[in-house]
Design an enzyme around this catalytic site. Structure first.
Site: not given
Ligand SMILES: Cc1cc2nc3c(=O)[nH]c(=O)nc-3n(C[C@H](O)[C@H](O)[C@H](O)COP(=O)(O)OP(=O)(O)OC[C@H]3O[C@@H](n4cnc5c(N)ncnc54)[C@H](O)[C@@H]3O)c2cc1C
Length: 385
Positions: A130, A91
């Protein structure tokens, strides 16, 4: 060109042996130690696994999207952590393959194809996961260079990474249109990788913070033009969502298979527990749902390969949503079928349950998949009529 059918079959057979003889026996130890399995990574490189996504012109076996996705599912049946570390390399190379200048492709892709350089992708930030458009990392042009400042979170393989594709704002007022992508080699002054985060699952596939403090790269390290970042992130995510769905299906299949094996052996009230209607019905329903999820994933993959259009993106989101949520449900049920021994750290199903949760979060949470699919439905209708 992807591999021809015979070459692919031969490779899949070699990889099956590798999974059986090398990955499966290590899976529990990788989880316990929460340590990146370098020796397995090197063996995977010898088998050509990292060359699969890279065109022959850059030392690969041909740009093959399908085989790495199929392999993600097979590897995940043994070790979800190793599957993620493997498929994240595919990816993370996508933006480079799609948009890097020729000289940059020639500099980085041959090492990625050999497994000598591990690429990582840095999109998420402490305040924005997100909401990709809310990225605060900035890249400012200074003559023939860009200077990058900001903090990234949760970057898979970062502690062992060699090449980072980082997404940063070149136009801070531009929302998602102000995003650009850059290749930054590890070791560039100002690039600091934090320690691996201790997660409950996918242990051994390290994720970490990456800080960019006045990191300078030549202007030719930009991928595409200024403002191409959001398109590149979405392009990468369509493929990575099918990898995530594949990994979830692999874990769900392993969990259901273990639960079924146990239910046929375990005797209570004078008969194997699979003969008790509640357990029989649970396994029958989950097997049916898993068969349906596998078909959806295949359909999503076929659409992505045929035509990477809007319905294909919607399908990738649907496959990710369905497969990850089903994987969570099946692994919880597998623990239930095993009773107390399902909770034992000496067993396997508890690891599968811990691994499963992340599939509902990375590459866009379930809520974000549903929002994307909902937007597609509102604007374009059902993707299958
Ligand atoms: C094992 C693992 C590997 C990863 N690898 C990478 C990587 O290689 N590169 C990288 O850049 N990132 C990586 N990530 C990060 C991952 O992409 C993010 O954790 C994910 O996009 C969610 O962002 P957040 O954790 O900040 O949650 P947030 O965006 O803060 O969301 C928190 C909660 O709010 C909800 N939420 C947010 N916005 C909305 C909306 N508009 N409507 C409804 N619900 C909403 C979400 O669904 C979630 O339940 C990784 C994460 C994990 C766990």
């Amino acid at each position: 060109m992807a591999l021809d059918a015979d070459t692919r079959r031969a490779m899949l057979e070699r990889v099956e042996r590798f999974i059986r003889e090398d990955v499966a026996p290590e899976a529990a130890a990788i989880d316990r130690a929460d340590a990146f399995p370098r020796a397995l990574f090197a063996k995977a490189a010898d088998l050509g696994l990292f060359a699969l996504g890279v065109p022959e012109a850059y030392g690969g076996l041909g740009r093959d999207i399908e085989t790495p996705i199929l392999l993600s599912e097979r590897i995940a049946r043994a070790s979800a952590a190793f599957s993620l570390s493997f498929n994240n390399t595919t990816d993370a190379a996508v933006p480079i393959l799609d948009a890097a200048q020729e000289s940059i492709k020639r500099r980085y892709l041959p090492a990625i194809a050999k497994g000598a350089a591990i690429p990582c992708i840095a999109i998420s930030e402490p305040q924005g996961g997100s909401d990709v458009a809310s990225i605060r990392t900035v890249a400012v042009r200074k003559g023939d260079r860009y200077v990058i400042d900001g903090r990234k979170m949760w970057c898979t393989n970062a502690p062992v990474g060699d090449v980072f594709t980082v997404f940063a704002k070149t136009d801070q007022a531009g929302g998602h249109k102000g995003l650009s992508a850059f290749v930054v080699p590890a070791g560039t002054p100002g690039l600091v990788v934090g320690p691996a985060e201790p997660l409950i699952g996918l242990r051994g596939s390290p994720v970490a913070e990456v800080v960019f403090d006045g990191v300078e790269v030549p202007a030719d390290h930009m991928l595409g033009a200024e403002g191409d970042g959001f398109r590149l992130a979405m392009l990468t995510l369509d493929e990575s969502r099918l990898h995530c769905a594949a990994t979830a299906l692999g874990v769900a299949t392993a969990a259901l298979d273990l639960a079924l094996g146990y239910a046929r052996e375990r005797v209570q009230f004078g008969q194997p527990i699979i003969r008790h209607q509640a357990i029989q019905s649970l396994l029958a329903r989950r097997a049916s749902e898993l068969a349906a999820a596998r078909a959806l994933w295949r359909e999503a993959l076929a659409r992505l390969l045929a035509d990477h259009d809007r319905p294909a993106s919607a399908y990738a989101g649907m496959a990710k949503l369905v497969c990850s949520e089903l994987c969570m449900a099946i692994t919880v049920d597998a623990v239930q079928v095993f009773g107390a021994s399902g909770l034992s750290r000496n067993g396997t199903v508890e690891r599968l349950m811990r691994d499963a949760k992340a599939f509902e979060i990375y590459d866009g949470t379930s809520q974000i998949q549903a929002a994307m699919i909902g937007k597609h439905l509102e604007r374009h209708g059902l993707p299958f009529v």
